[in-house]
Design an enzyme around this catalytic site. Structure first.
Site, PDB file in Angstrom:
ATOM      1  N   TYR A  33       0.858  -1.280  -0.067  1.00 62.64           N
ATOM      2  CA  TYR A  33       0.008  -0.188  -0.103  1.00 62.64           C
ATOM      3  C   TYR A  33       0.905   1.270  -0.113  1.00 62.64           C
ATOM      4  CZ  TYR A  33      -3.609   3.201   1.483  1.00 62.64           C
ATOM      5  OH  TYR A  33      -4.448   4.310   1.722  1.00 62.64           O
ATOM      6  N   LYS A  51       1.298   4.275  -2.952  1.00 64.96           N
ATOM      7  CA  LYS A  51       0.961   5.670  -2.658  1.00 64.96           C
ATOM      8  C   LYS A  51       2.413   6.549  -3.047  1.00 64.96           C
ATOM      9  CE  LYS A  51      -3.446   5.249  -1.571  1.00 64.96           C
ATOM     10  NZ  LYS A  51      -4.501   6.176  -2.299  1.00 64.96           N
TER      11      LYS A  51
HETATM   12  N1  LIG Z   1      -9.526   6.217   5.325  1.00 64.10           N
HETATM   13  C1  LIG Z   1      -8.357   6.373   5.498  1.00 64.10           C
HETATM   14  O1  LIG Z   1      -7.818   6.170   6.756  1.00 64.10           O
HETATM   15  C2  LIG Z   1      -7.266   6.720   4.609  1.00 64.10           C
HETATM   16  C3  LIG Z   1      -5.944   7.182   4.829  1.00 64.10           C
HETATM   17  C4  LIG Z   1      -4.868   7.588   3.863  1.00 64.10           C
HETATM   18  C5  LIG Z   1      -5.407   7.498   2.596  1.00 64.10           C
HETATM   19  N2  LIG Z   1      -6.602   7.215   2.131  1.00 64.10           N
HETATM   20  C6  LIG Z   1      -6.977   7.129   0.856  1.00 64.10           C
HETATM   21  O2  LIG Z   1      -8.053   8.062   0.662  1.00 64.10           O
HETATM   22  C7  LIG Z   1      -8.878   7.615  -0.551  1.00 64.10           C
HETATM   23  C8  LIG Z   1     -10.373   7.178  -0.351  1.00 64.10           C
HETATM   24  O3  LIG Z   1     -10.356   6.285   0.809  1.00 64.10           O
HETATM   25  P1  LIG Z   1     -11.570   5.970   1.668  1.00 64.10           P
HETATM   26  O4  LIG Z   1     -11.161   6.130   3.046  1.00 64.10           O
HETATM   27  O5  LIG Z   1     -12.686   7.021   1.159  1.00 64.10           O
HETATM   28  O6  LIG Z   1     -12.066   4.513   1.167  1.00 64.10           O
HETATM   29  P2  LIG Z   1     -13.292   3.799   1.238  1.00 64.10           P
HETATM   30  O7  LIG Z   1     -14.466   4.605   1.755  1.00 64.10           O
HETATM   31  O8  LIG Z   1     -12.968   2.497   1.107  1.00 64.10           O
HETATM   32  O9  LIG Z   1     -13.534   4.328  -0.489  1.00 64.10           O
HETATM   33  C9  LIG Z   1     -12.796   3.819  -1.611  1.00 64.10           C
HETATM   34  C10 LIG Z   1     -13.514   3.851  -2.857  1.00 64.10           C
HETATM   35  O10 LIG Z   1     -12.578   3.383  -3.929  1.00 64.10           O
HETATM   36  C11 LIG Z   1     -13.309   2.617  -4.923  1.00 64.10           C
HETATM   37  N3  LIG Z   1     -12.836   1.603  -5.597  1.00 64.10           N
HETATM   38  C12 LIG Z   1     -11.951   0.713  -4.977  1.00 64.10           C
HETATM   39  N4  LIG Z   1     -11.749  -0.207  -6.092  1.00 64.10           N
HETATM   40  C13 LIG Z   1     -11.966   0.387  -7.145  1.00 64.10           C
HETATM   41  C14 LIG Z   1     -11.955  -0.011  -8.390  1.00 64.10           C
HETATM   42  N5  LIG Z   1     -11.154  -1.390  -8.905  1.00 64.10           N
HETATM   43  N6  LIG Z   1     -12.655   0.561  -9.336  1.00 64.10           N
HETATM   44  C15 LIG Z   1     -13.284   1.700  -9.141  1.00 64.10           C
HETATM   45  N7  LIG Z   1     -13.465   2.081  -7.814  1.00 64.10           N
HETATM   46  C16 LIG Z   1     -12.709   1.222  -6.603  1.00 64.10           C
HETATM   47  C17 LIG Z   1     -14.656   2.002  -4.000  1.00 64.10           C
HETATM   48  O11 LIG Z   1     -15.513   1.772  -4.674  1.00 64.10           O
HETATM   49  P3  LIG Z   1     -16.956   0.949  -4.362  1.00 64.10           P
HETATM   50  O12 LIG Z   1     -17.478   1.814  -3.204  1.00 64.10           O
HETATM   51  O13 LIG Z   1     -17.429   0.565  -5.461  1.00 64.10           O
HETATM   52  O14 LIG Z   1     -16.170  -0.069  -3.647  1.00 64.10           O
HETATM   53  C18 LIG Z   1     -14.839   3.335  -2.968  1.00 64.10           C
HETATM   54  O15 LIG Z   1     -15.754   4.292  -3.539  1.00 64.10           O
HETATM   55  C19 LIG Z   1      -8.168   6.153  -0.966  1.00 64.10           C
HETATM   56  O16 LIG Z   1      -7.087   6.417  -2.227  1.00 64.10           O
HETATM   57  C20 LIG Z   1      -7.286   6.036   0.064  1.00 64.10           C
HETATM   58  O17 LIG Z   1      -6.152   4.971  -0.090  1.00 64.10           O
HETATM   59  C21 LIG Z   1      -7.518   6.552   3.119  1.00 64.10           C
END
Ligand SMILES: NC(=O)c1ccc[n+]([C@@H]2O[C@H](COP(=O)([O-])OP(=O)(O)OC[C@H]3O[C@@H](n4cnc5c(N)ncnc54)[C@H](OP(=O)(O)O)[C@@H]3O)[C@@H](O)[C@H]2O)c1
Length: 244
Positions: free
Chosen positions: A154, A158
């Site tokens: 991961y 990134k």
């Molecule tokens: N939450 C944290 O603590 C955190 C920390 C650091 C960075 N981030 C980053 O922030 C960003 C948003 O994360 P989040 O926390 O909002 O996560 P999340 O709620 O799990 O949302 C992830 C999104 O990505 C979509 N996705 C995953 N695989 C996909 C694919 N193959 N094709 C199309 N869509 C896909 C999912 O679609 P579905 O809904 O259809 O599954 C979902 O809408 C990500 O890049 C993550 O790495 C998050």
């Protein structure tokens, strides 16, 4: 403030991406929200107009499928003849020690977290460059700066994205396109359910503010970087992690 723009948001079905979509709609923009599965939240949003000047279009495709991604971007272009902002929120978590890491997982995570963002950015930047203006914002992660055991796949996907953000900013500046990234720390979304609770606790306790972020605290920075207030900022990876 962002108004009257055509914005493409990936990973928009929930979490940080969904929050970004809601805020853009409130401000009065055309939002093309891309998700993999049908999102009940997006369907609800499409029924309730928060601003008379806003429109929501929902696109469903798997970002790892280049042809599907290309079809979606072409369809958005045909509808709107313009893309002003691309916000790449799509992402998938992964945690395992190097010795236990499966090659298929390694490739799949890079497909979602890195390669898809590159080709989506390429497809959109070609169109933005016709108008000599545009903004791309990638969502990275604090993991790309921490080098914790278990985060190789991961974190490196990134870290590659951080590198791409800076190179693209250099290459696309002449075309009037800005490229930045936001690197969130632990943020309250569904993604936390897939993370090791000890890793979450460790990151939060090591941060200066010792709090889990609300998605709004991340989306506000994303939207700042996409706004005219940030018109002289490009090539930055802004850490929004409570001071890790
Ligand atoms: N939450 C944290 O603590 C955190 C920390 C650091 C960075 N981030 C980053 O922030 C960003 C948003 O994360 P989040 O926390 O909002 O996560 P999340 O709620 O799990 O949302 C992830 C999104 O990505 C979509 N996705 C995953 N695989 C996909 C694919 N193959 N094709 C199309 N869509 C896909 C999912 O679609 P579905 O809904 O259809 O599954 C979902 O809408 C990500 O890049 C993550 O790495 C998050």
């Amino acid at each position: 403030m962002i108004e009257n723009k055509v914005c493409v948001v990936t990973g928009a079905g929930r979490g940080i991406g969904l929050t970004v979509v809601k805020e853009l709609l409130k401000m009065g923009n055309t939002v093309c929200a891309c998700s993999k599965r049908e999102s009940k939240y997006l369907v609800e949003l499409s029924k309730a107009k928060s601003n008379p000047n806003s429109s929501l279009y929902i696109y469903q495709f798997d970002v790892t499928d280049y042809q599907e991604a290309k079809n979606a971007i072409q369809s958005i272009w045909r509808e709107s003849s313009r893309i002003d902002i691309l916000i790449n929120c799509v992402g998938a978590p992964h945690g395992s020690l190097f010795s236990m890491t499966k090659v298929d997982d390694l490739k799949n995570i890079f497909d979602i977290n890195y390669f898809s963002l590159l080709y989506l950015s390429q497809l959109v930047a070609r169109l933005m460059s016709r108008n000599k203006s545009g903004v791309i914002c990638n969502i990275s992660s604090s993991s790309s700066f921490r080098y914790d055991p278990g985060t190789l796949v991961y974190g490196s996907s990134k870290a590659a994205l951080n590198f791409a953000t800076k190179v693209l900013a250099r290459e696309l500046g002449d075309s009037g396109i800005r490229v930045n990234a936001v690197a969130p720390g632990v943020t309250k979304t569904d993604m936390l359910d897939k993370m090791d609770p000890n890793a979450i606790e460790q990151q939060v306790s090591q941060s200066s503010l010792k709090m889990i972020a609300d998605p709004l605290q991340i989306s506000s920075v994303i939207l700042f970087l996409c706004s005219n207030e940030a018109s002289h900022i490009t090539g930055q990876v802004l850490q929004v992690d409570g001071g890790l």
